[in-house]
Scaffold this active site. Structure first.
Site, PDB file in Angstrom:
ATOM      1  CG  HIS A 199      -0.364   0.021   2.541  1.00  0.00           C
ATOM      2  ND1 HIS A 199      -0.026   1.177   3.215  1.00  0.00           N
ATOM      3  CD2 HIS A 199      -0.041  -0.998   3.379  1.00  0.00           C
ATOM      4  CE1 HIS A 199       0.474   0.872   4.403  1.00  0.00           C
ATOM      5  NE2 HIS A 199       0.487  -0.437   4.530  1.00  0.00           N
TER       6      HIS A 199
ATOM      7  CG  ASP B 128      -2.790   4.173   2.771  1.00  0.00           C
ATOM      8  OD1 ASP B 128      -2.449   3.089   2.254  1.00  0.00           O
ATOM      9  OD2 ASP B 128      -3.526   4.226   3.776  1.00  0.00           O
TER      10      ASP B 128
ATOM     11  CG  ASP C 214       3.127   0.226   7.626  1.00  0.00           C
ATOM     12  OD1 ASP C 214       2.643  -0.385   6.669  1.00  0.00           O
ATOM     13  OD2 ASP C 214       2.456   0.590   8.620  1.00  0.00           O
TER      14      ASP C 214
ATOM     15  CD  GLU D 269      -2.972  -1.516   5.847  1.00  0.00           C
ATOM     16  OE1 GLU D 269      -3.170  -2.482   6.597  1.00  0.00           O
ATOM     17  OE2 GLU D 269      -2.359  -0.482   6.200  1.00  0.00           O
ATOM     18  CD  GLU D 270      -1.084   2.348   7.660  1.00  0.00           C
ATOM     19  OE1 GLU D 270      -1.810   1.992   8.606  1.00  0.00           O
ATOM     20  OE2 GLU D 270       0.094   1.981   7.532  1.00  0.00           O
TER      21      GLU D 270
ATOM     22  CG  HIS E 241       1.193   2.450  12.518  1.00  0.00           C
ATOM     23  ND1 HIS E 241      -0.136   2.153  12.740  1.00  0.00           N
ATOM     24  CD2 HIS E 241       1.478   1.964  11.293  1.00  0.00           C
ATOM     25  CE1 HIS E 241      -0.630   1.506  11.696  1.00  0.00           C
ATOM     26  NE2 HIS E 241       0.347   1.377  10.808  1.00  0.00           N
TER      27      HIS E 241
END
Length: 454
Positions: A93, A95, A126, A157-158, A422
């Site tokens: 992904h 995003d 990520d 995805e996030e 994150h």
């Protein structure tokens, strides 16, 4: 059967291209592609275009942006399989999570920095690393891999994803023999691992009301209930004194065979010296197969806005990770029922479901799984562990439903010990990035040579 090459050739080609791969990853990091509501859409759309351009330049055929109703586009492309060869679909992904220097980053999160063999920046691990892994493993074969390759790069995805409905409506686009979910990684650098389970995620918002409006805490405090105090009492019942989840009836999965090293966990979590771990049982079970609950937001007056009043309304968003094989609808309703049941003093309570996503268990012995283990072991030069992951990738269960015969491989360049996905100062180990590109390319070669089982 296609352009099958040896491990030595794959390693040589990968090492030769790594300087360019790292520069391409730096370029992708510079896009603040946060797809959350309220963030500017321009950088997200620009990131989609940059992803498509990179994949096309590195040899992926028929690259295009797929319009996803209600959301950001997905990047899609494919190379047809040689006669008799299987097809692999690679997912990542583009995003990312929000980030700003003030959060505690040592450098600007959107300006990539190389330091100590790692590349720092939001999305470095990520999951913009997953994009360059997909691109580079195609370039190794000069755009002519020995297997069919489809690539799907998601843009949401996030956040709240709109891709699930699209997959269900267009299952033909996703037909393959093996899915590679390049949005995972290892416990520590140079320690290869295949992820076999993912926890699911559910969430709800609980709102408490007690008064028509704020009133003086001196005149009315002591008899009229404060909504925030009531909410705090309710939230405190979600865990017992040892830190285990106290909501009755929730499912726990089977404990994983692999244990998570406590010293690595404490370091990677940034746990302050002297602070205890919470919960009981093996650490791996607490992180991968048992439920966990987090209060991820509270609506209440800030300290700077504090006044001597009774608060009439307070609310919290509660997120719960659930066992990989748990029914998310059942689990979220158990959580919501618990919150209603523990409300004190007959306060007004409203609990609203926000999300309910399945976990995932990799099909045992699926197509290509043994070949993936062999590829990973060869590329990293060491034994492969099997582990769980506490995070969730909801699309995996959707893909499993759309293509029930396909195998699943979950790996990537992230490492739990240092990547800090994150969080602040996110990074990827450049050496592990190279090794996972080699592993994925070798996996293509093994499948193309008919070695699904080794």
């Amino acid at each position: 059967m296609g352009n099958v090459v040896t491990f030595e050739e794959i390693l040589s080609k990968t090492r030769a291209m790594m300087p360019d791969v790292v520069e391409r990853l730096k370029t992708l990091i510079r896009y603040p592609s946060v797809a959350f509501p309220g963030y500017p859409p321009g950088p997200v759309s620009a990131m989609a275009d940059a992803t498509a351009a990179l994949l096309k330049e590195y040899g992926l055929g028929a690259v295009r942006l797929i319009d996803i109703p209600g959301g950001y586009p997905a990047v899609y492309g494919e190379i047809p399989a040689p006669a008799g060869a299987p097809t692999v679909m690679v997912y990542a992904h583009y995003d990312v999570q929000p980030a700003q220097r003030e959060d505690g980053w040592e450098t600007d999160p959107w300006t990539p920095v190389e330091k100590g063999g790692r590349l720092y920046g939001r999305g470095a691990a990520d999951d913009k690393s997953g994009i360059v892994i997909a691109a580079a493993s195609i370039r190794v074969f000069e755009g002519n891999p020995p297997v069919g390759v489809k690539v799907l790069i998601e843009g949401e995805e996030e956040t709240t994803s709109h891709l699930d409905a699209f997959v269900a409506a267009h299952p033909d686009l996703f037909q393959c023999d093996v899915f590679i979910i390049a949005d995972n990684g290892n416990i520590a650098v140079r320690n290869p691992a295949l992820t076999t389970t993912l926890r699911g995620e559910v969430s709800c918002i609980v709102e408490v009301r007690t008064l028509k409006s704020p009133v003086h805490s001196g005149m009315f405090g002591g008899a009229a209930p404060d909504a925030l105090v009531a909410l705090i009492r309710m939230l405190a019942t979600l865990h017992d004194a040892k830190g285990d989840v106290a909501v009755q009836g929730l499912r726990s999965g089977s404990p994983p065979a692999m244990e998570y090293p406590a010293e690595i966990y404490r370091e990677s979590a940034g746990l302050l010296s002297g602070v205890d771990l919470v919960g009981t049982g093996p650490l791996g079970a607490r992180l991968w197969s048992k439920p966990s609950i987090t209060v991820i937001g509270i609506d209440a007056p800030s300290i700077s806005a504090a006044a001597n009043i009774l608060i009439p309304r307070a609310a919290a968003k509660v997120s719960m990770r659930i066992a990989p094989d748990a029914d998310p609808r059942r689990e979220v309703h158990l959580l919501m029922d618990h919150l209603r049941a523990v409300a004190p003093w007959n306060v007004r309570v409203e609990v609203t479901e926000v999300s309910a996503s399945f976990g995932f268990i990799c099909p045992a012995g699926g197509p290509g799984y043994a070949a993936a283990r062999h590829a990973l072991e060869t590329a990293f030069g060491g034994p492969v562990m099997e582990k769980g992951t506490g995070g969730s990738i909801p699309l995996t269960s959707v893909l499993r439903t759309a293509v029930p015969h396909a195998g699943f491989i979950l790996w990537g360049a992230e490492d739990s010990s240092c990547s800090r996905i994150h969080g602040t100062n996110e990074s990827v180990d450049i050496g592990d990035l190279e090794r996972i590109i080699v592993a994925q390319s070798l996996f293509f070669s093994l499948l193309g040579n008919g070695r699904q089982e080794t």
